[in-house]
Scaffold this active site. Structure first.
Site, short mmCIF file in Angstrom:
data_model
loop_
_atom_site.label_atom_id
_atom_site.label_comp_id
_atom_site.label_asym_id
_atom_site.label_seq_id
_atom_site.Cartn_x
_atom_site.Cartn_y
_atom_site.Cartn_z
N HIS A 101 9.33 7.68 25.62
CA HIS A 101 9.67 8.58 24.53
C HIS A 101 10.53 9.72 25.06
O HIS A 101 10.67 9.88 26.27
CB HIS A 101 8.41 9.14 23.85
CG HIS A 101 7.52 9.90 24.77
ND1 HIS A 101 6.35 9.39 25.29
CD2 HIS A 101 7.64 11.15 25.30
CE1 HIS A 101 5.79 10.27 26.09
NE2 HIS A 101 6.56 11.36 26.12
C1 T46 Z 1 5.20 13.28 28.43
C2 T46 Z 1 4.61 12.43 29.49
C3 T46 Z 1 5.01 12.87 30.86
C4 T46 Z 1 -2.71 14.95 22.90
O1 T46 Z 1 -3.52 14.89 21.97
N1 T46 Z 1 -2.35 16.14 23.43
C5 T46 Z 1 -1.46 16.24 24.46
O2 T46 Z 1 -1.16 17.37 24.90
C6 T46 Z 1 -0.88 15.05 24.98
C7 T46 Z 1 0.15 15.10 26.11
C8 T46 Z 1 -1.25 13.85 24.44
N2 T46 Z 1 -2.14 13.80 23.42
C9 T46 Z 1 -2.58 12.50 22.89
C10 T46 Z 1 -1.48 11.73 22.16
C11 T46 Z 1 -1.85 10.29 22.44
O3 T46 Z 1 -2.80 9.85 21.48
O4 T46 Z 1 -2.94 11.70 24.00
C12 T46 Z 1 -2.56 10.35 23.79
C13 T46 Z 1 -1.69 9.87 24.93
O5 T46 Z 1 -0.40 10.50 24.85
P1 T46 Z 1 0.94 9.73 25.17
O6 T46 Z 1 0.83 8.32 24.76
O7 T46 Z 1 2.09 10.53 24.59
O8 T46 Z 1 0.97 9.83 26.77
P2 T46 Z 1 2.13 9.49 27.79
O9 T46 Z 1 1.52 9.40 29.13
O10 T46 Z 1 2.93 8.32 27.33
O11 T46 Z 1 3.11 10.76 27.73
C14 T46 Z 1 2.64 12.03 28.17
C15 T46 Z 1 3.03 13.13 27.18
O12 T46 Z 1 2.57 12.80 25.86
C16 T46 Z 1 4.51 13.34 27.11
O13 T46 Z 1 4.79 14.55 26.45
O14 T46 Z 1 6.29 13.79 28.58
O15 T46 Z 1 3.19 12.32 29.44
#
Ligand code: T46
Length: 136
Positions: free
Chosen positions: A52
């Protein structure tokens, strides 16, 4: 110019080990007000994360333990680097597609974020990202 903007974090090492301090402000090592901190750990073998971009969010990512490979893509160029140093912060600007691969089992990726969590700030489709970055 490389997509990878590194922030060298001063290590306060002595015979007991190492310590790194993160401070906000001009001439400090974090260039924005931190509104949120999160960390990614216990990532299963073979799993990739990210895929993303963010419209506004800026972040500094620090691999405080283990290693992972970070891919950044601004719509024109794509680069990849192995993150494995707790004394290097990676500044990830807005409108930068990111992917994370090859997590070691002991990887802890600490992330400092300029904004509170907002799903509306995410662009999770690569073609949408290219369109919004005006490169499509
Ligand atoms: C990024 C990379 C480096 C939350 O509720 N609060 C938060 O602050 C974050 C970061 C995530 N979430 C929830 C949203 C999703 O349901 O945690 C779950 C996993 O998040 P996501 O699939 O976006 O995780 P990554 O590892 O793909 O990405 C993360 C960050 O979201 C993103 O901003 O830059 O790490």
């Amino acid at each position: 110019m490389s997509l990878f903007q590194w922030i060298e974090l001063q290590e306060h090492g002595d015979d007991r080990g190492q310590l790194v301090a993160l401070e906000i402000g001009h001439e400090k090592n974090v260039p924005f007000e931190i509104k949120r901190i999160y960390y990614i750990y216990n990532t299963e073998s073979g799993v990739s994360r990210g895929y993303h971009a963010h419209k506004e969010l800026k972040q500094v990512a620090i691999c405080v333990s283990g290693s992972c490979r970070m891919v950044l893509d601004n719509g024109k160029a794509r680069e990849s680097v192995l993150m494995s140093s707790p004394s290097k912060g990676l500044l990830i600007e807005s409108m930068m597609w990111r992917e994370m691969h090859d997590f070691s089992s002991d990887c802890v990726l600490l992330v400092l974020a300029s904004e509170h969590f907002s799903e509306a700030d995410y662009i999770r489709n690569y073609d949408d990202f290219l369109r919004q970055a005006n490169y499509a």
